[in-house]
Design an enzyme around this catalytic site. Structure first.
Site, PDB file in Angstrom:
ATOM      1  N   HIS A  19     -13.636  15.303   5.959  1.00 45.09           N
ATOM      2  CA  HIS A  19     -13.258  14.301   4.949  1.00 45.09           C
ATOM      3  C   HIS A  19     -13.481  12.879   5.460  1.00 45.09           C
ATOM      4  CE1 HIS A  19     -11.794  14.476   0.955  1.00 45.09           C
ATOM      5  NE2 HIS A  19     -10.511  14.267   1.147  1.00 45.09           N
ATOM      6  N   ASN A  66      -6.752   9.500  -1.056  1.00 45.17           N
ATOM      7  CA  ASN A  66      -6.476   9.551  -2.490  1.00 45.17           C
ATOM      8  C   ASN A  66      -6.130   8.208  -3.115  1.00 45.17           C
ATOM      9  OD1 ASN A  66      -6.915  12.240  -2.078  1.00 45.17           O
ATOM     10  ND2 ASN A  66      -4.835  12.883  -2.507  1.00 45.17           N
ATOM     11  N   ASP A  91     -17.717  12.042   1.604  1.00 45.80           N
ATOM     12  CA  ASP A  91     -18.094  13.438   1.791  1.00 45.80           C
ATOM     13  C   ASP A  91     -18.263  14.146   0.454  1.00 45.80           C
ATOM     14  OD1 ASP A  91     -15.082  13.025   1.869  1.00 45.80           O
ATOM     15  OD2 ASP A  91     -15.180  15.188   1.515  1.00 45.80           O
ATOM     16  N   ASN A 112     -10.961  12.990  -4.866  1.00 45.84           N
ATOM     17  CA  ASN A 112      -9.831  12.131  -5.238  1.00 45.84           C
ATOM     18  C   ASN A 112      -9.982  10.683  -4.778  1.00 45.84           C
ATOM     19  OD1 ASN A 112      -8.438  14.078  -6.704  1.00 45.84           O
ATOM     20  ND2 ASN A 112      -7.506  14.913  -4.858  1.00 45.84           N
TER      21      ASN A 112
END
Length: 189
Positions: A19, A66, A91, A112
Site C-alpha cells: 500500500h 483513507n 498502488d 480509499n
C-alpha cells in the site's frame, strides 16, 4: 509549479508494504536529487524544490491512506495549484506487480485513498500513476495483502516500476504534457 503526491500510510510499520508504493516512489524521486521531505504542514511531509526551471512539490500525506485528500486539498489551495499541475501516485491491485499505468482522470477503482482525494477535490479530473501490486493468490484478506510487504522475488519489478514512475514525473516536470508522458510510459510497460 507541479505537485507530485505519493499515497501511503505513515510509520515504520507500513514503510515497505504494498500500500506504500506511492510513498516509495516519492522517496525514490527525492533520493535521485538529494531532496529531503523536511517540511511538515497540511497534514503531510513535503518539500518544495527547483528542477529544470520548475518548482516542484513532493508530498507524502500523513493522514493514513483513507484520508489522503485531507492533506492534498489544503496544500493545493495554499499554493493556488491548478488540477492539471497535480499528479497522484498509488498502488493498484488490478495491475500485475511492477506494471504502471498513467491516466488523466478516472474513478477510485475501490482505492480509499483515491476516493477521499476525489471527495476532497470535488473532481475525478487529476493526473495519476497507478503502480501494480497484483492480487492475492491465496485466501489472505485484501487488507492483509495490501498491508503486507512485497516478497523478495517481486522487489526487482517494484524497484523498476518506481524508477519508471520517477522518469515519467521528471519528463512531466521538464515540460512534456501529461498526455505525451502518458503515451510514452503506457507503451513501455
Amino acid at each position: 509549479m507541479k505537485c507530485i503526491v505519493g499515497l501511503g500510510n505513515p510509520g515504520k510499520k507500513y514503510e515497505k508494504t504494498r500500500h506504500n508504493v506511492g510513498f516509495m516512489t516519492i522517496d525514490g524521486i527525492a533520493a535521485r536529487h538529494n531532496w529531503e521531505l523536511s517540511k511538515v504542514k497540511f497534514k503531510g511531509q513535503y518539500t518544495m524544490e527547483q528542477y529544470e526551471g520548475e518548482k516542484v512539490i513532493l508530498l507524502k500525506p500523513q493522514t493514513f491512506m483513507n484520508l489522503s485528500g485531507e492533506s492534498i486539498r489544503p496544500l493545493m489551495e495554499y499554493y493556488n495549484l491548478e488540477l492539471e499541475d497535480l499528479l497522484v501516485i498509488y498502488d493498484d491491485m488490478d495491475l500485475p506487480t511492477g506494471k504502471i499505468r498513467l491516466r488523466q482522470k478516472g474513478g477510485h477503482g475501490g482505492h480509499n485513498g483515491v476516493r477521499n482525494t476525489i471527495d476532497q477535490l470535488g473532481t475525478k479530473e487529476f493526473n495519476r500513476i497507478r503502480i501494480g501490486i497484483g492480487r492475492p493468490t491465496t485466501n489472505i484478506s485484501v487488507i492483509d495483502y495490501v498491508l503486507g510487504e512485497f516478497p523478495k522475488e517481486e522487489l526487482g519489478n517494484v524497484d523498476e516500476s518506481i524508477q519508471k514512475c520517477a522518469d515519467a514525473c521528471e519528463a512531466w516536470i521538464k515540460g512534456e504534457s501529461f498526455m505525451e508522458v502518458m503515451n510514452k510510459y503506457n507503451q513501455s510497460v
